[in-house]
Design a protein around this motif. Structure first.
Motif, mmCIF file in Angstrom:
data_model
loop_
_atom_site.group_PDB
_atom_site.id
_atom_site.type_symbol
_atom_site.label_atom_id
_atom_site.label_comp_id
_atom_site.label_asym_id
_atom_site.label_seq_id
_atom_site.Cartn_x
_atom_site.Cartn_y
_atom_site.Cartn_z
ATOM 1 N N PHE A 70 0.833 -1.205 0.000
ATOM 2 C CA PHE A 70 0.000 0.000 0.000
ATOM 3 C C PHE A 70 0.867 1.254 0.000
ATOM 4 N N MET A 71 2.004 1.204 0.681
ATOM 5 C CA MET A 71 2.931 2.342 0.642
ATOM 6 C C MET A 71 3.505 2.510 -0.765
ATOM 7 N N GLN A 72 3.752 1.390 -1.465
ATOM 8 C CA GLN A 72 4.195 1.482 -2.861
ATOM 9 C C GLN A 72 3.100 2.075 -3.738
ATOM 10 N N PHE A 73 1.859 1.708 -3.439
ATOM 11 C CA PHE A 73 0.713 2.243 -4.165
ATOM 12 C C PHE A 73 0.628 3.757 -4.000
ATOM 13 N N THR A 74 0.721 4.233 -2.774
ATOM 14 C CA THR A 74 0.646 5.678 -2.546
ATOM 15 C C THR A 74 1.883 6.390 -3.092
ATOM 16 N N ALA A 75 3.035 5.709 -3.068
ATOM 17 C CA ALA A 75 4.248 6.311 -3.623
ATOM 18 C C ALA A 75 4.138 6.489 -5.134
ATOM 19 N N ALA A 76 3.363 5.644 -5.792
ATOM 20 C CA ALA A 76 3.172 5.782 -7.239
ATOM 21 C C ALA A 76 2.493 7.109 -7.565
ATOM 22 N N PHE A 77 1.619 7.562 -6.680
ATOM 23 C CA PHE A 77 0.925 8.826 -6.913
ATOM 24 C C PHE A 77 1.712 10.025 -6.400
ATOM 25 N N GLU A 78 2.704 9.784 -5.561
ATOM 26 C CA GLU A 78 3.504 10.881 -5.032
ATOM 27 C C GLU A 78 4.829 11.046 -5.767
ATOM 28 N N HIS A 79 5.447 9.926 -6.170
ATOM 29 C CA HIS A 79 6.776 9.989 -6.779
ATOM 30 C C HIS A 79 6.826 9.398 -8.188
ATOM 31 N N GLY A 80 5.848 8.595 -8.552
ATOM 32 C CA GLY A 80 5.831 7.999 -9.873
ATOM 33 C C GLY A 80 6.191 6.526 -9.856
ATOM 34 N N ILE A 81 6.156 5.946 -11.049
ATOM 35 C CA ILE A 81 6.463 4.526 -11.242
ATOM 36 C C ILE A 81 7.520 4.423 -12.331
ATOM 37 N N TRP A 82 8.593 3.726 -12.038
ATOM 38 C CA TRP A 82 9.650 3.436 -13.003
ATOM 39 C C TRP A 82 10.128 4.739 -13.633
ATOM 40 N N ILE A 83 9.916 4.969 -14.945
ATOM 41 C CA ILE A 83 10.366 6.212 -15.580
ATOM 42 C C ILE A 83 9.249 7.253 -15.658
ATOM 43 N N PHE A 84 8.057 6.898 -15.197
ATOM 44 C CA PHE A 84 6.915 7.792 -15.308
ATOM 45 C C PHE A 84 6.759 8.615 -14.034
ATOM 46 N N PRO A 85 6.761 9.944 -14.140
ATOM 47 C CA PRO A 85 6.563 10.766 -12.952
ATOM 48 C C PRO A 85 5.123 10.661 -12.439
ATOM 49 N N ALA A 86 4.902 11.155 -11.234
ATOM 50 C CA ALA A 86 3.587 11.049 -10.603
ATOM 51 C C ALA A 86 2.511 11.741 -11.436
ATOM 52 N N LYS A 94 -0.995 10.067 -12.573
ATOM 53 C CA LYS A 94 -2.294 10.673 -12.268
ATOM 54 C C LYS A 94 -3.100 10.936 -13.537
ATOM 55 N N LEU A 95 -2.430 11.328 -14.609
ATOM 56 C CA LEU A 95 -3.144 11.518 -15.883
ATOM 57 C C LEU A 95 -3.696 10.200 -16.412
ATOM 58 N N ALA A 96 -2.930 9.118 -16.260
ATOM 59 C CA ALA A 96 -3.416 7.802 -16.688
ATOM 60 C C ALA A 96 -4.635 7.392 -15.874
ATOM 61 N N VAL A 97 -4.585 7.631 -14.572
ATOM 62 C CA VAL A 97 -5.728 7.304 -13.717
ATOM 63 C C VAL A 97 -6.909 8.202 -14.045
#
Length: 143
Positions: free
Chosen positions: A63-79, A83-86
């Motif tokens: 869940f912390m990784q989940f929230t970090a995806a929205f705060e810091h991004g995933i792999w090469i994609f920024p947050a 958020k635009l994808a969501v």
């Protein structure tokens, strides 16, 4: 019957370069096309949706990784891109839901007039876009 009354109209094929640029689709057709696009978008984004769902419920660490995806991004994609994808998924779901309710209502009540089609299509666009803006504002932290 006279010769003029018997003559049938001639139909021709559409010229892609000349006719398609001037052809105006009715609102009902635009909503129907967007309904299909939103369905395809949800299907194509299904692995991303499943990954988000898995990260949100597996454990506290995930869940912390989940929230970090929205705060810091995933792999090469920024947050912001995440958020635009969501936000695109939110629009796709809401539009698909509203247009699907419109189609079911039209099938159950047999309201198939051009005026009702135009009115209901505009209502679908207004409702789905306003709900998307509302949830998008929440996603981007505006309230």
């Amino acid at each position: 019957m006279t010769e003029a009354a018997r003559k049938r109209p001639e139909f021709r094929n559409l010229n892609v370069f000349k006719d398609l640029t001037t052809y105006r689709l009715p609102w009902a057709a635009k909503v129907s096309i967007l309904h299909r696009i939103s369905g395809v978008l949800m299907i194509l984004m299904l692995p991303f949706i499943i990954w988000l769902f898995d990260k949100s419920i597996s454990s506290e660490i995930s869940f912390m990784q989940f929230t970090a995806a929205f705060e810091h991004g995933i792999w090469i994609f920024p947050a912001f891109i995440v958020k635009l994808a969501v936000l695109g998924l939110i629009w796709a779901f809401l539009h698909h839901l509203c247009a699907g309710i419109r189609h079911i209502y039209m099938e159950l009540t047999h309201k198939m007039s051009k005026e009702f089609g135009k009115r209901s299509a505009l209502v679908v666009l207004a409702v789905s876009l306003s709900l998307t803006v509302l949830l998008g504002a929440k996603l981007f932290g505006l309230y």
